[in-house]
Design an enzyme around this catalytic site. Structure first.
Site, PDB file in Angstrom:
ATOM      1  N   TYR A  73     -55.862 -25.583  20.006  1.00 42.29           N
ATOM      2  CA  TYR A  73     -54.524 -24.988  19.896  1.00 42.29           C
ATOM      3  C   TYR A  73     -53.656 -25.303  21.119  1.00 42.29           C
ATOM      4  O   TYR A  73     -54.072 -25.086  22.262  1.00 42.29           O
ATOM      5  CB  TYR A  73     -54.678 -23.473  19.738  1.00 42.29           C
ATOM      6  CG  TYR A  73     -53.398 -22.738  19.472  1.00 42.29           C
ATOM      7  CD1 TYR A  73     -52.766 -22.842  18.238  1.00 42.29           C
ATOM      8  CD2 TYR A  73     -52.815 -21.930  20.445  1.00 42.29           C
ATOM      9  CE1 TYR A  73     -51.590 -22.157  17.985  1.00 42.29           C
ATOM     10  CE2 TYR A  73     -51.639 -21.240  20.205  1.00 42.29           C
ATOM     11  CZ  TYR A  73     -51.033 -21.357  18.969  1.00 42.29           C
ATOM     12  OH  TYR A  73     -49.868 -20.684  18.718  1.00 42.29           O
ATOM     13  N   ASP A 108     -50.799 -18.673  13.349  1.00 40.08           N
ATOM     14  CA  ASP A 108     -51.227 -18.937  14.721  1.00 40.08           C
ATOM     15  C   ASP A 108     -51.635 -17.639  15.407  1.00 40.08           C
ATOM     16  O   ASP A 108     -50.971 -16.607  15.270  1.00 40.08           O
ATOM     17  CB  ASP A 108     -50.101 -19.587  15.526  1.00 40.08           C
ATOM     18  CG  ASP A 108     -49.905 -21.047  15.140  1.00 40.08           C
ATOM     19  OD1 ASP A 108     -50.737 -21.580  14.375  1.00 40.08           O
ATOM     20  OD2 ASP A 108     -48.920 -21.655  15.602  1.00 40.08           O
ATOM     21  N   GLU A 130     -49.733 -20.459   8.499  1.00 41.89           N
ATOM     22  CA  GLU A 130     -48.377 -20.634   9.037  1.00 41.89           C
ATOM     23  C   GLU A 130     -47.694 -21.870   8.470  1.00 41.89           C
ATOM     24  O   GLU A 130     -46.491 -21.880   8.280  1.00 41.89           O
ATOM     25  CB  GLU A 130     -48.427 -20.716  10.567  1.00 41.89           C
ATOM     26  CG  GLU A 130     -47.059 -20.663  11.209  1.00 41.89           C
ATOM     27  CD  GLU A 130     -47.090 -20.155  12.644  1.00 41.89           C
ATOM     28  OE1 GLU A 130     -46.212 -20.551  13.408  1.00 41.89           O
ATOM     29  OE2 GLU A 130     -47.970 -19.361  12.999  1.00 41.89           O
TER      30      GLU A 130
END
Length: 722
Positions: free
Chosen positions: A309, A104, A8
């Site tokens: 995350y 992600d 990403e």
């Protein structure tokens, strides 16, 4: 043949490239023997603006609405088109056999990658890397368990449905409102209900009538006893005559200890952090905005790799993480955490369903430290604060509970019952980690030694008086809570709707709430006074003009429920889109027929230097601005902003007024100082502020002023997460 890995962001791409032993730098990618790693810059591709479908949409006219594309087009974002071309060229290389999506692991991450692949007309097989942290170990394990890309097609369809639904509703409603009232008015299925909640809270405060209530306390032998109302079982009454009567009865009388109870109790650590809970705590403790917390977390995850995350909505871990906990404890065994982390690592780790539950983790588990060793001196002050919150919560969840003895003494005076409560900490347990910083840490009164049937003499009785308080205004922490759980703001609290809001996580997602709050500030629909948030006149008028449905949390709840069904393969995307088209037609018709008016009540006598019309005085999160009333002109200038500079007298943040050389720092305590004098003082104090530092700081402050506020609305709304 080689596999192309699509990350990403560049930082994640470089981490993956290092693990896969890719070292040859090529245009927008890094190549190795078996893999090529490339990346987006967030979204490289987006839904097209209205004018792409028909040139007439360049002009904002009511007769052109609603705009309903038969098929949505994808366009390459201009500012990142170079990187898109780099990615596209790698996709179509003859020696690339398959694509590995490494964006992600979530709905939006899936959209980032799939839109790039669709626009580039990829027809090669797709695999999926699904990981919750970007440490070397997590990446290696992820690549040894790659998933088939077909497993995530439904998730992609849900992401597209969300984007297209927001385009249809947001674009059309915003254009309809703006054309109808010739003012920059925007609305959306998340931001408008959020604004409505703030408005409703203000109404509750405005209409609140405080009611006095009364209590009766007695003081004896260093102990306070509280009268208990036999009817309500509470410790206060709204009936003053009742309190007066009891006072007459007990004054001058002795009491007898009728009951003495002592119970050992335990209090357990609060749960692990999800993003929203972390944003709430950071706002309460450090006054960080939701956006600031998310940005700091992103750096700790991406750059430092010391936390997992950030965009998670779960406060639980999965069972497969349990085996990694000792490694994570070893990684944080430094500085202030060494004592507790080492102690926990030496013993068998005890887990339970309060923080380990596979059923309560969807895409990502709770935010915890990674196995990466941390160097605290590499973290900025703000990064240390967020890291500290997460690490201490992680340690406390693994620690023993706090144990305390709760003592209750019942005293009878005549026929009235009085209660005294006390609490004695026996073992701090997890609270030791916080060094008594817990708000609830203050012990109840430590009671004197008494026995059953003891007679208490010379009791000093008095009446206490209080008043009921209105609900507090929203701040960012409480607004996040309301967005996450807006059940109290439902008009009809139907069981099905309450259940849906609970399952879908309320208004917005953990990833979008911070942006929604920032957008409401930047659109001048709400403003900050101190830490509290208030709706502006513009916001109030907007709520009077938008269709009723758009103000309700129910709309988002219904949409999220259907998106969830699409992701699970239980609903077709087109069925949802047909509903959204019908709904859009209804709200545009409602706006067209509305007879309401929008009035600028913040007009000043200052004329716009570009078009000559009078300018509006507006406030957003950190500044006051003059903005041209003509949305097509879009001129604006900042006249005062809250700076990070601290007052030398009271140490509060100072405001910065004026332009250029004449800029002046002012403080609420009355202190004033010219910018030039401030710079000289800082230099003499040895703060190490160079001219370059000052220039960078001023550029940062001026950035928002240089961006036009009302131009390119179509471009702006095409990429808004409404």
């Amino acid at each position: 043949m080689k596999s192309l890995v699509l990350a990403e962001k560049p930082s994640v791409g470089r981490d993956i490239a290092k693990v896969l032993k890719c070292s040859k730098n090529i245009n927008g990618a890094i190549e190795g023997e078996r893999y090529i790693v490339t990346w987006g810059l967030g979204h490289l591709v987006s839904l097209a603006d209205p004018e792409v479908y028909d040139g007439k949409y360049k002009e904002w006219k009511m007769e052109h609405l609603p705009m309903l594309p038969k098929k949505f087009e994808l366009v390459v974002l201009k500012q990142t088109s170079k990187q898109y071309q780099n990615v596209k060229s790698q996709i179509h290389r003859n020696d690339v056999s398959d694509i590995i999506i490494a964006t992600d692991a979530g709905r939006e991450g899936e959209l980032v990658a799939r839109w790039i692949l669709e626009k580039a007309k990829n027809n090669k097989p797709v695999k999926r890397l699904w990981i919750s942290s970007v440490t070397d170990k997590a990446i290696k394990e992820g690549f040894s368990h790659l998933k088939d890309g077909k497993e995530y097609v439904n998730l992609y369809q849900a992401a597209v449905a969300r984007a297209e639904a927001d385009w249809i509703v947001g674009m059309n409603a915003t254009r309809a409102l703006t054309c109808k009232y010739n003012a920059s008015l925007s609305c959306g299925r998340v931001q408008t209900p959020t604004l409505a909640m703030i408005s409703k809270r203000e109404e509750e405060i405005k209409n609140f009538i405080p009611v006095p209530y009364y209590g009766l306390v007695g003081r004896v032998n260093g102990m306070t006893i509280n009268w208990k109302d036999p009817k309500s079982k509470g410790y206060t009454t709204f009936d003053k005559s009742r309190a007066d009567d009891v006072l007459k009865v007990v004054t001058g009388k002795n009491g007898i200890v009728t009951e003495l109870n002592s119970i050992m109790k335990k209090s357990y650590s609060p749960g692990l952090y999800d993003l929203t809970e972390l944003q709430r705590d950071a706002n309460k403790r450090y006054d960080f905005s939701a956006k600031e917390t998310l940005n700091i977390m992103q750096r700790l995850y991406e750059n430092h790799k010391v936390l997992t995350y950030p965009r998670t909505d779960s406060r639980y871990l999965t069972t497969d993480i349990i085996g990694t906990l000792k490694e994570r404890l070893d990684a944080i065994s430094i500085g202030p955490y060494k004592k507790y982390a080492s102690m926990l690592a030496r013993k068998p780790i005890v887990t339970n369903s309060s923080f380990v539950d596979n059923q309560k983790v969807s895409d990502h588990h709770a935010i915890i430290p990674t196995e990466q060793y941390v160097r605290l001196d590499n973290l900025s002050t703000d990064e240390r604060k967020i890291y500290d919150l997460v690490v201490k919560r992680f340690l406390s969840v693994l620690s023993l509970p706090c144990e305390y003895e709760e003592v209750t003494i019942k005293v009878q005076v005549e026929n009235e019952e009085f209660i005294a409560n006390g609490k004695v900490i026996k073992s701090l347990g997890y609270k030791e980690i916080y060094e008594n910083t817990f708000e609830e840490e203050t012990d109840l009164e430590k009671l004197p030694k008494v026995n059953k049937n003891d007679i208490l003499k010379n009791i000093q009785f008095s009446i206490t008086v209080g008043k009921t308080k209105p609900p507090a205004p929203f701040n960012e922490a409480s607004l996040l809570t309301a967005m996450e759980n807006p059940i109290n703001f439902l008009e009809l609290k139907e069981k099905e709707m309450v259940k849906t809001l609970g399952e879908t996580g309320g208004l917005g997602t953990v990833a979008t709430r911070a942006d929604i709050i920032e957008k409401l500030f930047n659109s001048f629909l709400m403003e900050k006074r101190g830490k509290d948030i208030f709706i502006t006149s513009k916001g109030k008028q907007l709520l009077e003009l938008v269709p009723e449905d758009l103000k309700k949390p129910e709309l988002t709840a219904q949409l999220e429920m259907k998106l969830s069904k699409i992701a699970k393969g239980n609903l077709k995307k087109q069925d949802l889109m047909n509903e959204m088209v019908s709904y859009t037609k209804e709200i545009v018709a409602e706006i067209k027929e509305n007879e309401g008016k929008f009035r600028h009540d913040n007009l000043t006598n200052t004329k716009c230097p570009d078009c000559g019309k009078k300018m509006l005085l507006v406030s957003n999160k950190n500044s006051k601005m003059l903005v041209c009333q003509d949305r097509e002109c879009g001129h604006r200038e900042t006249i005062e902003r809250t700076s990070n500079a601290r007052c030398p007298v009271c140490h509060k943040k100072m405001g910065l007024k004026g332009q250029g050389e004449g800029q002046l720092f002012t403080c609420v305590c009355g202190y004033k100082e010219k910018l030039t004098a401030f710079q000289e003082r800082r230099k003499k104090e040895g703060a190490g502020v160079s001219k370059k530092d000052i220039a960078n700081y001023m550029n940062k402050l001026n950035k928002e002023e240089k961006e036009p506020i009302n131009s390119a609305f179509a471009d702006a709304f095409a990429r808004l997460k409404l």
